[in-house]
Design a protein around this motif. Sequence first.
Motif, PDB file in Angstrom:
ATOM      1  N   THR A 352       0.742  -1.267  -0.017  1.00 31.81           N
ATOM      2  CA  THR A 352       0.031   0.018   0.035  1.00 31.81           C
ATOM      3  C   THR A 352       0.944   1.496   0.033  1.00 31.81           C
ATOM      4  OG1 THR A 352      -0.106  -0.042   2.473  1.00 31.81           O
ATOM      5  CG2 THR A 352      -1.859  -0.832   1.281  1.00 31.81           C
ATOM      6  N   MET A 353       2.140   1.299   0.518  1.00 30.25           N
ATOM      7  CA  MET A 353       2.731   2.609   0.718  1.00 30.25           C
ATOM      8  C   MET A 353       3.593   2.569  -0.747  1.00 30.25           C
ATOM      9  SD  MET A 353       1.623   3.306   3.611  1.00 30.25           S
ATOM     10  CE  MET A 353       0.275   2.239   4.071  1.00 30.25           C
ATOM     11  N   THR A 354       2.991   2.982  -1.690  1.00 26.10           N
ATOM     12  CA  THR A 354       3.649   3.193  -2.912  1.00 26.10           C
ATOM     13  C   THR A 354       3.429   4.493  -3.265  1.00 26.10           C
ATOM     14  OG1 THR A 354       1.657   2.491  -4.227  1.00 26.10           O
ATOM     15  CG2 THR A 354       3.352   0.914  -3.749  1.00 26.10           C
ATOM     16  N   ASP A 355       4.237   5.076  -4.243  1.00 26.50           N
ATOM     17  CA  ASP A 355       4.429   6.617  -4.682  1.00 26.50           C
ATOM     18  C   ASP A 355       2.892   6.870  -5.353  1.00 26.50           C
ATOM     19  OD1 ASP A 355       6.699   6.874  -3.700  1.00 26.50           O
ATOM     20  OD2 ASP A 355       7.908   6.561  -5.528  1.00 26.50           O
ATOM     21  N   ASP A 356       2.292   5.884  -5.885  1.00 29.07           N
ATOM     22  CA  ASP A 356       1.249   6.051  -6.738  1.00 29.07           C
ATOM     23  C   ASP A 356       0.188   5.715  -6.002  1.00 29.07           C
ATOM     24  OD1 ASP A 356       1.495   3.425  -7.204  1.00 29.07           O
ATOM     25  OD2 ASP A 356       0.867   3.368  -8.977  1.00 29.07           O
ATOM     26  N   TYR A 357       0.038   5.306  -4.766  1.00 28.98           N
ATOM     27  CA  TYR A 357      -1.010   5.018  -3.865  1.00 28.98           C
ATOM     28  C   TYR A 357      -2.401   5.738  -3.787  1.00 28.98           C
ATOM     29  CZ  TYR A 357      -3.976   4.517   0.388  1.00 28.98           C
ATOM     30  OH  TYR A 357      -4.907   4.403   1.087  1.00 28.98           O
ATOM     31  N   PHE A 358      -2.253   7.091  -3.829  1.00 32.01           N
ATOM     32  CA  PHE A 358      -3.434   8.225  -3.862  1.00 32.01           C
ATOM     33  C   PHE A 358      -3.995   8.128  -5.202  1.00 32.01           C
ATOM     34  CE2 PHE A 358      -1.216   9.425  -0.071  1.00 32.01           C
ATOM     35  CZ  PHE A 358      -2.416   9.539   0.911  1.00 32.01           C
ATOM     36  N   LYS A 359      -3.024   7.934  -6.233  1.00 34.82           N
ATOM     37  CA  LYS A 359      -3.434   7.799  -7.727  1.00 34.82           C
ATOM     38  C   LYS A 359      -4.492   6.697  -7.989  1.00 34.82           C
ATOM     39  CE  LYS A 359      -1.882   8.504 -12.384  1.00 34.82           C
ATOM     40  NZ  LYS A 359      -2.292   7.149 -12.824  1.00 34.82           N
ATOM     41  N   GLN A 360      -3.845   5.495  -7.431  1.00 37.14           N
ATOM     42  CA  GLN A 360      -4.890   4.374  -7.491  1.00 37.14           C
ATOM     43  C   GLN A 360      -6.136   4.446  -6.670  1.00 37.14           C
ATOM     44  OE1 GLN A 360      -3.007   0.649  -6.721  1.00 37.14           O
ATOM     45  NE2 GLN A 360      -0.685   1.555  -6.715  1.00 37.14           N
ATOM     46  N   CYS A 361      -6.172   4.798  -5.654  1.00 35.52           N
ATOM     47  CA  CYS A 361      -7.278   5.129  -4.905  1.00 35.52           C
ATOM     48  C   CYS A 361      -8.307   5.897  -5.540  1.00 35.52           C
ATOM     49  CB  CYS A 361      -7.131   5.728  -3.538  1.00 35.52           C
ATOM     50  SG  CYS A 361      -6.263   4.622  -2.264  1.00 35.52           S
ATOM     51  N   ALA A 362      -7.753   6.902  -6.069  1.00 36.57           N
ATOM     52  CA  ALA A 362      -8.727   8.033  -6.616  1.00 36.57           C
ATOM     53  C   ALA A 362      -9.264   7.434  -7.941  1.00 36.57           C
ATOM     54  CB  ALA A 362      -8.068   9.445  -7.051  1.00 36.57           C
ATOM     55  N   ARG A 476      -3.124   7.931   6.097  1.00 39.36           N
ATOM     56  CA  ARG A 476      -2.236   8.447   6.936  1.00 39.36           C
ATOM     57  C   ARG A 476      -0.944   7.808   7.005  1.00 39.36           C
ATOM     58  NH1 ARG A 476      -1.281   6.930  12.084  1.00 39.36           N
ATOM     59  NH2 ARG A 476      -3.557   6.081  12.590  1.00 39.36           N
ATOM     60  N   TRP A 477      -0.880   6.356   6.843  1.00 40.25           N
ATOM     61  CA  TRP A 477       0.620   5.914   6.764  1.00 40.25           C
ATOM     62  C   TRP A 477       1.124   6.233   5.412  1.00 40.25           C
ATOM     63  CZ3 TRP A 477       3.659   2.551   9.556  1.00 40.25           C
ATOM     64  CH2 TRP A 477       3.148   1.999  10.616  1.00 40.25           C
ATOM     65  N   ALA A 478       0.254   6.290   4.444  1.00 38.97           N
ATOM     66  CA  ALA A 478       0.988   6.522   2.941  1.00 38.97           C
ATOM     67  C   ALA A 478       1.543   8.057   2.819  1.00 38.97           C
ATOM     68  CB  ALA A 478      -0.297   6.525   1.936  1.00 38.97           C
ATOM     69  N   ILE A 479       0.774   8.753   3.658  1.00 42.13           N
ATOM     70  CA  ILE A 479       1.344  10.384   3.829  1.00 42.13           C
ATOM     71  C   ILE A 479       2.664  10.258   4.662  1.00 42.13           C
ATOM     72  CG2 ILE A 479       1.034  12.493   4.580  1.00 42.13           C
ATOM     73  CD1 ILE A 479      -1.962  12.211   4.163  1.00 42.13           C
ATOM     74  N   GLU A 480       2.816   9.663   5.595  1.00 38.93           N
ATOM     75  CA  GLU A 480       4.107   9.450   6.066  1.00 38.93           C
ATOM     76  C   GLU A 480       5.074   8.743   5.487  1.00 38.93           C
ATOM     77  OE1 GLU A 480       3.157   7.491  10.107  1.00 38.93           O
ATOM     78  OE2 GLU A 480       1.877   9.106  10.757  1.00 38.93           O
ATOM     79  N   TYR A 481       4.964   7.872   4.648  1.00 41.53           N
ATOM     80  CA  TYR A 481       5.713   7.070   4.002  1.00 41.53           C
ATOM     81  C   TYR A 481       6.155   8.012   2.904  1.00 41.53           C
ATOM     82  CZ  TYR A 481       7.387   3.890   0.169  1.00 41.53           C
ATOM     83  OH  TYR A 481       8.048   3.224  -0.698  1.00 41.53           O
ATOM     84  N   GLN A 482       5.303   8.822   2.172  1.00 43.86           N
ATOM     85  CA  GLN A 482       5.718   9.641   1.050  1.00 43.86           C
ATOM     86  C   GLN A 482       6.550  10.769   1.478  1.00 43.86           C
ATOM     87  OE1 GLN A 482       2.389  10.562  -1.436  1.00 43.86           O
ATOM     88  NE2 GLN A 482       2.026   8.567  -1.959  1.00 43.86           N
ATOM     89  N   GLU A 483       6.340  11.498   2.769  1.00 49.59           N
ATOM     90  CA  GLU A 483       7.149  12.514   3.351  1.00 49.59           C
ATOM     91  C   GLU A 483       8.574  12.143   3.706  1.00 49.59           C
ATOM     92  OE1 GLU A 483       4.860  14.185   6.333  1.00 49.59           O
ATOM     93  OE2 GLU A 483       3.594  15.489   5.053  1.00 49.59           O
ATOM     94  N   LYS A 484       8.679  10.769   4.489  1.00 48.19           N
ATOM     95  CA  LYS A 484       9.674  10.228   4.592  1.00 48.19           C
ATOM     96  C   LYS A 484      10.756  10.018   3.408  1.00 48.19           C
ATOM     97  CE  LYS A 484      11.742   6.078   6.802  1.00 48.19           C
ATOM     98  NZ  LYS A 484      11.507   4.894   7.581  1.00 48.19           N
ATOM     99  N   HIS A 485      10.154   9.674   2.316  1.00 49.69           N
ATOM    100  CA  HIS A 485      10.960   9.095   1.026  1.00 49.69           C
ATOM    101  C   HIS A 485      11.234  10.402   0.439  1.00 49.69           C
ATOM    102  CE1 HIS A 485      10.037   5.153   2.567  1.00 49.69           C
ATOM    103  NE2 HIS A 485      10.950   4.641   1.633  1.00 49.69           N
ATOM    104  N   LYS A 486      10.610  11.585   0.675  1.00 48.20           N
ATOM    105  CA  LYS A 486      10.724  12.782  -0.233  1.00 48.20           C
ATOM    106  C   LYS A 486      12.157  13.455   0.373  1.00 48.20           C
ATOM    107  CE  LYS A 486       6.464  14.214  -1.587  1.00 48.20           C
ATOM    108  NZ  LYS A 486       5.155  15.152  -1.128  1.00 48.20           N
ATOM    109  N   LYS A 487      12.585  12.945   1.651  1.00 49.29           N
ATOM    110  CA  LYS A 487      13.692  13.788   2.300  1.00 49.29           C
ATOM    111  C   LYS A 487      15.019  13.282   1.639  1.00 49.29           C
ATOM    112  CE  LYS A 487      11.478  14.629   6.516  1.00 49.29           C
ATOM    113  NZ  LYS A 487      11.249  14.279   7.957  1.00 49.29           N
TER     114      LYS A 487
END
Length: 487
Positions: A352-362, A476-487
């Motif tokens: 679930t914690m993939t870069d396109d997670y929110f795109k898939q959901c939408a 929420r987990w997806a947001i945290e994952y993506q923020e972590k991997h942007k750094k």
Amino acid sequence: MLYRQKFDAFIRKYENVGYITNKADFSDRVCNESGAVFLLALSREPQSLEELLNKIIVAFNDVTIEDIRQDVIDFYRILEEDGFIVSGETPEELDRKDVRFSYSQLEAKTVKENFAPKVPRAEETTPYFLAEHFKQNPHLTSLQIELTSRCNERCIHCYIPHECKNTDIKPELFYSVLDQCREMGVLELTLSGGEPMLHPQFLEFFKMAKHYDFSLNVLSNLTLLTDEIVEAMKTSRISSVQTSLYSMIPEIHDKITTIPGSWQKTYDGIIKLVENDIPLQISCPVMKQNKESFSGVLRFGDKLRVRVLINYCIMAKCDNTTENLENRLSIDEVGDVIEIIVEDGEKYKNLTMTDDYFKQCAEYKKDPEGIVCGVGISSICMVANGNVYPCAGWQNCVCGNLYEKSLKDIWKNSPKINWLRNLRNKDFKECADCKNQIFCSMCMVRNANENPDGDPLKLNRHFCDAVAKNREIVDRWAIEYQEKHKK
């Protein structure tokens, strides 16, 4: 060269479609009508290429053996590469190549996670192809048989009223159903209860189902497991045994079953099955009594390499009474359980914690014409008195009785089954614009059992709220994952 299907492989034909599956690793394959002829020539006994060609050629007109020889060789080569059959010069070589399920394997699996084939051979996955095929051509592939409604436990959350647990299936009915299943091309049989091992002829029934070459599943609390039953399972083509374990704290498990000492017997049964390389799944329904300790079952399963299936939403009884729901988690408690599952489940996070997670959901929308579930499409259930239901928990929806009509007649002509199989996602109008569709799997029995009128189309809001909570936490987990991997 000799060929035969693997020990854990099963072959069936669904109308003009050939199908083979290996239950040891959950792989499967479909083939066209010509391929089905090649497929059905195989058996559990070694056969030479010439023997197979002589069987196959009968199905074709104006074709010689030499015309099809290379096609057959290529077809069987691919099946062997993908793990469905073995070939060799001697029966002993075939046996050495036929590796069965074992917990000592590098990646022992007791539940399918990914439906993509090991080697892509087609644009569509097999489950998608079969779903579309069965939508137009319903074919009974899976039947659950309740051997007895009697049970030696009295679980507080059970959806079957305890006063209904008093019937054993008659041997003549069981054997008649086996014959009918073989005639209809059924693949999987699940032997259940109650507690199926309470039936005095359980072992005899189990061995006969093996003799008919069905893929077998057993649902049991394991408290009556014997060495003789274990030995029979080892030599059968059993796909899985499923048992319930509620906590690693014996007192909590026993409080749920209401039977002192039941935890120890189930625990001992689990260990015995694992030691004998029998595929096992642990079901862990979570309710108020074990919400603080269910995670111990997850860790226990990880240690044994056994998959633990968590269910945090128990359902009402099949007679539409709801007193068992006093034990059900509140939505906030459901959220606490989901947090633990996501936090402890690396595989869950990886999915679930993939870069396109929110795109898939939408973008995800269920096909309005898609089937709701397998009920009436590929599966049904029967109980010890001969009644046939859509599924095990839906016992206020009698679709026929096997003392009065044949299994085929009920499957093809029952008004209730035909109504259910013709339902589509679009019939649940409230779901059309729901943003949580990607997290939801509609279960009509959950709707029916909790609705005073038994209406499967009336949404069960508790399950809707649980799905929304699941989405909230994973977002929420997806947001945290993506923020972590942007750094």
